[in-house]
Motif scaffolding. Structure first.
Motif, short mmCIF file in Angstrom:
data_model
loop_
_atom_site.label_atom_id
_atom_site.label_comp_id
_atom_site.label_asym_id
_atom_site.label_seq_id
_atom_site.Cartn_x
_atom_site.Cartn_y
_atom_site.Cartn_z
N VAL A 122 74.73 72.76 15.74
CA VAL A 122 73.53 73.07 14.96
C VAL A 122 73.13 71.86 14.12
O VAL A 122 71.94 71.49 14.07
N VAL A 123 74.09 71.22 13.47
CA VAL A 123 73.79 70.04 12.65
C VAL A 123 73.23 68.92 13.52
O VAL A 123 72.26 68.25 13.13
N PHE A 124 73.78 68.73 14.70
CA PHE A 124 73.31 67.69 15.61
C PHE A 124 71.87 67.94 16.04
O PHE A 124 71.04 67.02 16.02
N PHE A 125 71.55 69.18 16.42
CA PHE A 125 70.18 69.48 16.85
C PHE A 125 69.19 69.38 15.69
O PHE A 125 68.05 68.95 15.88
N LEU A 126 69.60 69.76 14.50
CA LEU A 126 68.72 69.60 13.34
C LEU A 126 68.48 68.12 13.02
O LEU A 126 67.39 67.73 12.63
N TRP A 127 69.52 67.30 13.20
CA TRP A 127 69.39 65.86 12.97
C TRP A 127 68.41 65.25 13.98
O TRP A 127 67.56 64.43 13.62
N ILE A 128 68.53 65.67 15.25
CA ILE A 128 67.60 65.18 16.28
C ILE A 128 66.17 65.63 15.96
O ILE A 128 65.23 64.83 16.06
N ALA A 129 65.99 66.88 15.54
CA ALA A 129 64.67 67.38 15.20
C ALA A 129 64.08 66.59 14.03
O ALA A 129 62.89 66.27 14.02
N GLU A 130 64.90 66.26 13.06
CA GLU A 130 64.42 65.47 11.92
C GLU A 130 63.96 64.08 12.37
O GLU A 130 62.93 63.58 11.92
N LYS A 131 64.72 63.46 13.26
CA LYS A 131 64.34 62.13 13.77
C LYS A 131 63.02 62.20 14.54
O LYS A 131 62.17 61.32 14.41
N VAL A 132 62.84 63.24 15.35
CA VAL A 132 61.61 63.38 16.13
C VAL A 132 60.42 63.60 15.21
O VAL A 132 59.36 62.98 15.38
N VAL A 133 60.57 64.44 14.20
CA VAL A 133 59.47 64.72 13.28
C VAL A 133 59.11 63.47 12.48
O VAL A 133 57.93 63.15 12.29
N LYS A 134 60.10 62.73 12.02
CA LYS A 134 59.83 61.51 11.25
C LYS A 134 59.18 60.43 12.11
O LYS A 134 58.37 59.65 11.62
N SER A 135 59.53 60.38 13.40
CA SER A 135 58.93 59.36 14.25
C SER A 135 57.48 59.69 14.62
O SER A 135 56.71 58.81 14.94
N ASN A 136 57.12 60.97 14.56
CA ASN A 136 55.75 61.38 14.89
C ASN A 136 54.80 61.30 13.70
O ASN A 136 53.61 61.49 13.86
N GLN A 137 55.29 61.04 12.53
CA GLN A 137 54.44 60.99 11.35
C GLN A 137 53.78 59.66 11.20
O GLN A 137 54.12 58.63 11.46
#
Length: 73
Positions: free
Chosen positions: A58-73
């Motif tokens: 769960v922590v790994f997938f949340l970390w990946i989601a955070e990276k994807v959201v930050k890269s799209n901003q």
């Protein structure tokens, strides 16, 4: 000295999580080992390790989601 409160919050949360895990593994499993013996202590480690697998996923997938959201901003 900088006053980055977000960095301080993240650092504090990380330390609290690692402290909690250290407490659970050392004290919790240590008490199991002390009262019930080495077989139960080993089984306690296996169960705690098994508990960590879904938590880390769960922590790994949340970390990946955070990276994807930050890269799209």
């Amino acid at each position: 000295m900088s006053r980055d409160l977000r960095k301080y919050t993240k650092q504090t949360e990380t330390r609290l999580i690692f402290g909690f895990l250290l407490l659970v593994f050392l004290v919790g499993d240590g008490l199991i080992f002390y009262f019930y013996g080495p077989g139960a202590g080993l089984m306690g480690l296996v169960c705690l390790g098994g508990m960590m697998v879904p938590v880390l996923l769960v922590v790994f997938f949340l970390w990946i989601a955070e990276k994807v959201v930050k890269s799209n901003q």
